[in-house]
Design a protein around this motif. Structure first.
Motif, PDB file in Angstrom:
ATOM      1  N   GLU A 177       4.324 -14.577   9.659  1.00 50.65           N
ATOM      2  CA  GLU A 177       2.906 -14.230   9.729  1.00 50.65           C
ATOM      3  C   GLU A 177       2.367 -14.236  11.159  1.00 50.65           C
ATOM      4  N   ASP A 203       2.942  -2.722   3.561  1.00 47.95           N
ATOM      5  CA  ASP A 203       1.875  -3.727   3.553  1.00 47.95           C
ATOM      6  C   ASP A 203       0.517  -3.028   3.667  1.00 47.95           C
ATOM      7  N   ARG A 204      -0.102  -2.816   2.508  1.00 53.24           N
ATOM      8  CA  ARG A 204      -1.387  -2.095   2.474  1.00 53.24           C
ATOM      9  C   ARG A 204      -2.473  -2.861   3.215  1.00 53.24           C
ATOM     10  N   GLU A 205      -2.404  -4.178   3.138  1.00 55.98           N
ATOM     11  CA  GLU A 205      -3.450  -4.998   3.735  1.00 55.98           C
ATOM     12  C   GLU A 205      -3.413  -4.855   5.252  1.00 55.98           C
ATOM     13  N   LEU A 206      -2.175  -4.917   5.819  1.00 51.76           N
ATOM     14  CA  LEU A 206      -2.018  -4.823   7.272  1.00 51.76           C
ATOM     15  C   LEU A 206      -2.466  -3.446   7.772  1.00 51.76           C
ATOM     16  N   GLY A 208      -4.407  -1.434   6.340  1.00 48.17           N
ATOM     17  CA  GLY A 208      -5.857  -1.329   6.124  1.00 48.17           C
ATOM     18  C   GLY A 208      -6.624  -1.929   7.285  1.00 48.17           C
ATOM     19  N   LYS A 209      -6.080  -3.037   7.805  1.00 44.72           N
ATOM     20  CA  LYS A 209      -6.787  -3.734   8.880  1.00 44.72           C
ATOM     21  C   LYS A 209      -6.663  -2.982  10.217  1.00 44.72           C
TER      22      LYS A 209
END
Lengths: 229, 486
Positions: A177, A203-206, A208-209
């Motif tokens: 991480e 990694d959709r979250e990454l 997205g950010k």
């Protein structure tokens, strides 16, 4: 912003025995200068293949990639190599550092094919490693570096050429991480200085950010709906 | 990517696979070593023959022979003193001397043997052919009647070394037919015998029996002629004492040499004593009108020889001389032309040795192919990374080609040293064996610079050819598949 890179009806099919795998199937895509584009999708969705096609590392079965309006199909193999050498930086999930060379030599290797003299290559490699706080690790071989350090060396190798675009294939896929966050910050920093970045990740979250725009790849096709950042 | 960059990468790669590279290089070393040693032997053999030819001046020697028959309606051309004078005026001819063999008995101490001796002018004795001596010199000391022997005479007198013959006195004797001897036999030996003949011829018997008288005279003449011929053939023995002043390296028979070489002066003394008493020679001389003079009177002082030797200039044209002599009705032989045949044999010999070396080299080259193919398999990922960084196919091909070339260059260099070393050792051993066998030692191996250049070029070239296919394969590696680890 002006369109810089465009994929037009891009296809890449593989033959597996009698079966044809449609890894990339009729993809249309455009990228503007300074854009940070994310492509998400599950494993085997074709996102790495698309990245290799956009970087000129792979040859499409149909369709074309246009850079500044010039189609790849009209370039010779040598010209495509020159394009990769001068304008493209690539970062891989598995770092792809050469184990026989030190961190410094691995970074300097990127300038080998652009005709820089050895002394200049090593000087510039030392400078970029210093900027990426890896100066004390310059003489270490990849096996003596942590995963995060290896990926930073890989990013240094991609950035030493001062490319127009950086293609990152799961750059944080093998990192913890803390290191993932560090690499992510680096990419955002480079993008903020005008570098176009195309990053594929599951990694959709990454994505997205980090990304200005995210597209989803599914069974070789880009889904029309954009995932909101 | 500069050449030095490619070289550095190729060298680094070879260093990484030390054991495999060393074994592959060892194959090239052995092949090139064998190639160099074998061709050094070929070159050494050729040099020995050339040296031998040069030593005896054979490249500047031409033999002229008479032809059996002349052209239609013409008598065959002969080699006589007039012809020798003409030969001497031909372009490129330095010296002409006839081949003049005399049958002699040679006595040394209590041993006697029959030999053929060759008469030579002082200038002929000064040519290279007669200057290669193992003992002594060709020129006799002042006041000495010197002769030069070949090693054949040493064997004939069962001497252990040529030096044993040096300074020894030889009694040369020649059996000649003599008119004096014939006359002494033909004529009655005392007056009483003449008186008996005269008494038997009284006036009555002559008057009354003319037939008897004719028979008596005819019988006496016939008996006298018979006695003359017997006496003529018994002839006389002329002798001369000479001293051996030198022994030639060449054996008799070699280059047409006779066991004994006489200065023309000595030979003339023996020859002028009279015609040979040997019936074959005698009748040949009689047939040619030599004994009583030629009817035309031209050949009385003009001797004929079976052949002549021309000592010619280094760069004279053998072909032109040969053509001229042929046009004059003679046949000729030159050792230089003969050497052309030998040279062809040496070329074939060298080719055979080269082919054997080449087979070894090709076998070693397969080792390079194997090494490079394995290197591609192991370094696919590296090739993929290089390509992702902008390397083109030529860059990759060149790196692999350079690796093969380096294997060839290092292998060839060490191989040349090995081949040279092996040939030196073999040469030393061979010389020692020759010395032990009592043979004059010669250098069996020669490694000319051209052979070194050829071996180095061959080593590198074969290695590059061997590396070409793997290098092309490496250049065509799909970077995407390589990076995926497929």
């Amino acid at each position: 912003m002006a369109e810089w890179l465009r994929a037009a009806e891009l296809c890449r099919f593989y033959r597996r025995g009698s079966h044809v795998v449609r890894a990339v199937d009729t993809v249309n895509l455009s990228l503007e200068q300074g854009e940070f584009l994310g492509i998400v999708g599950s494993s085997g969705s074709g996102k790495s293949t698309l990245l290799n096609l956009l970087a000129g590392l792979d040859t499409p079965s149909a369709g074309d990639v246009l850079v500044d309006g010039s189609p790849f199909s009209e370039l010779s193999r040598r010209e495509r190599s020159q394009f990769r050498s001068a304008r493209v930086g690539m970062v891989f999930q598995s770092f792809n550092l050469l184990p026989q060379y030190s961190a410094l030599e691995n970074v300097a290797l990127a300038l080998l094919f652009s005709g820089e003299r050895r002394r200049t290559r090593l000087r510039r490699a030392a400078e970029i490693l210093e900027r990426m706080e890896l100066g004390d690790r310059a003489d270490h071989r990849p096996a003596d570096l942590s995963g995060g350090e290896q990926q930073r060396v890989a990013i240094a190798r991609a950035m030493i050429k001062e490319p127009d675009i950086l293609f990152a294939d799961e750059p944080t896929g093998n990192l913890d991480e803390g290191n993932s966050a560090l690499i992510a910050d680096m990419l955002v920093d480079f993008n903020s200085k005008g570098l176009s970045v195309v990053m594929v990740s599951h990694d959709r979250e990454l994505t997205g950010k980090l990304c200005n725009r995210v597209l989803r790849m599914d069974y070789g096709r880009l889904q029309p709906e954009e995932v909101a950042p | 990517m500069t050449f030095s960059d490619r070289l550095a990468i190729a060298f680094g790669n070879l260093r990484r696979m030390k054991l495999r590279a060393t074994l592959t290089i060892a194959g090239i070393v052995i092949a090139i070593g064998a190639f160099v040693a074998m061709l050094s032997f070929g070159a050494g053999s050729r040099r020995n023959v050339v040296d031998e030819y040069n030593k005896f001046g054979l490249f500047t020697t031409m033999q002229v022979y008479t032809q059996g028959e002349g052209a239609e309606g013409e008598s065959p051309a002969v080699i006589d003193d007039e012809a020798l004078a003409i030969f001497a005026t031909l372009p490129g001819v330095n010296l002409v001397y006839p081949y003049d063999a005399i049958k002699l008995k040679v006595r040394m101490d209590s041993l006697t043997c029959e030999i053929e001796a060759q008469a030579l002018t002082p200038s002929a004795l000064g040519t290279k052919l007669f200057s290669q001596l193992c003992e002594g010199s060709t020129l006799p000391r002042a006041g000495e009647r010197g002769v030069v022997a070949t090693r054949g005479l040493v064997d004939l007198f069962a001497l252990s070394a040529p030096a044993d013959l040096l300074g020894r006195h030889l009694i040369l004797s020649r059996h000649v037919a003599s008119v004096d001897s014939g006359m002494s036999q033909a004529l009655p030996s005392n007056l009483s015998e003449v008186q008996t003949i005269i008494n038997s011829v009284n006036s009555d018997s002559v008057r009354r029996q003319p037939l008897y008288l004719r028979r008596l005279v005819e019988g006496e003449v016939s008996r006298a002629a018979g006695r003359f011929f017997t006496g003529f053939m018994q002839g006389a023995v002329v002798t001369d004492t000479v001293t051996v002043v030198g022994v030639l390296k060449a054996r008799d028979g070699q280059f047409g040499l006779k066991p004994l070489l006489l200065p023309l002066e000595t030979a003339t003394t023996l020859l002028e004593a009279g015609p040979s008493a040997d019936p074959i020679s005698l009748f040949a001389d009689l047939k040619q009108g030599k004994l009583l003079g030629d009817p035309g009177g031209e050949r009385a002082d003009n001797r004929e020889y079976p052949k002549a030797t021309l000592d010619i200039e280094q760069h004279a044209s053998y072909a032109l001389l040969s053509d001229t002599l042929t046009a004059m009705g003679y046949s000729s032989f030159s050792y230089a032309a003969d050497f052309e045949q030998i040279r062809r044999i040496f070329i074939i010999f060298d080719l055979l040795l080269g082919i054997v070396g080449l087979i070894a080299l090709i076998t070693a080259a397969l080792g390079i192919v194997n090494t490079m193919v394995m290197a591609i398999t192991e370094r696919r990922r590296e090739i993929g990374i290089f390509k992702s960084l902008g390397a083109n196919e030529n860059d990759i091909r060149d790196i692999f080609l350079l690796e093969s070339g380096l294997i060839g260059a290092v292998g060839a260099t060490i191989g040349i040293l090995l081949g040279w070393g092996v040939s030196r050792i073999a040469s030393l051993v061979a010389k020692e064996i020759m010395r032990n066998e009592g043979v004059e030692p010669v250098e069996l191996f020669t490694t000319p610079p051209a052979l070194i250049a050829v071996a180095l070029t061959f080593g590198i070239l074969i290695s590059l050819i061997a590396g070409a296919w793997p290098a092309t394969r490496a250049a065509r590696v799909d970077p995407v598949a390589a990076l995926r680890g497929e």
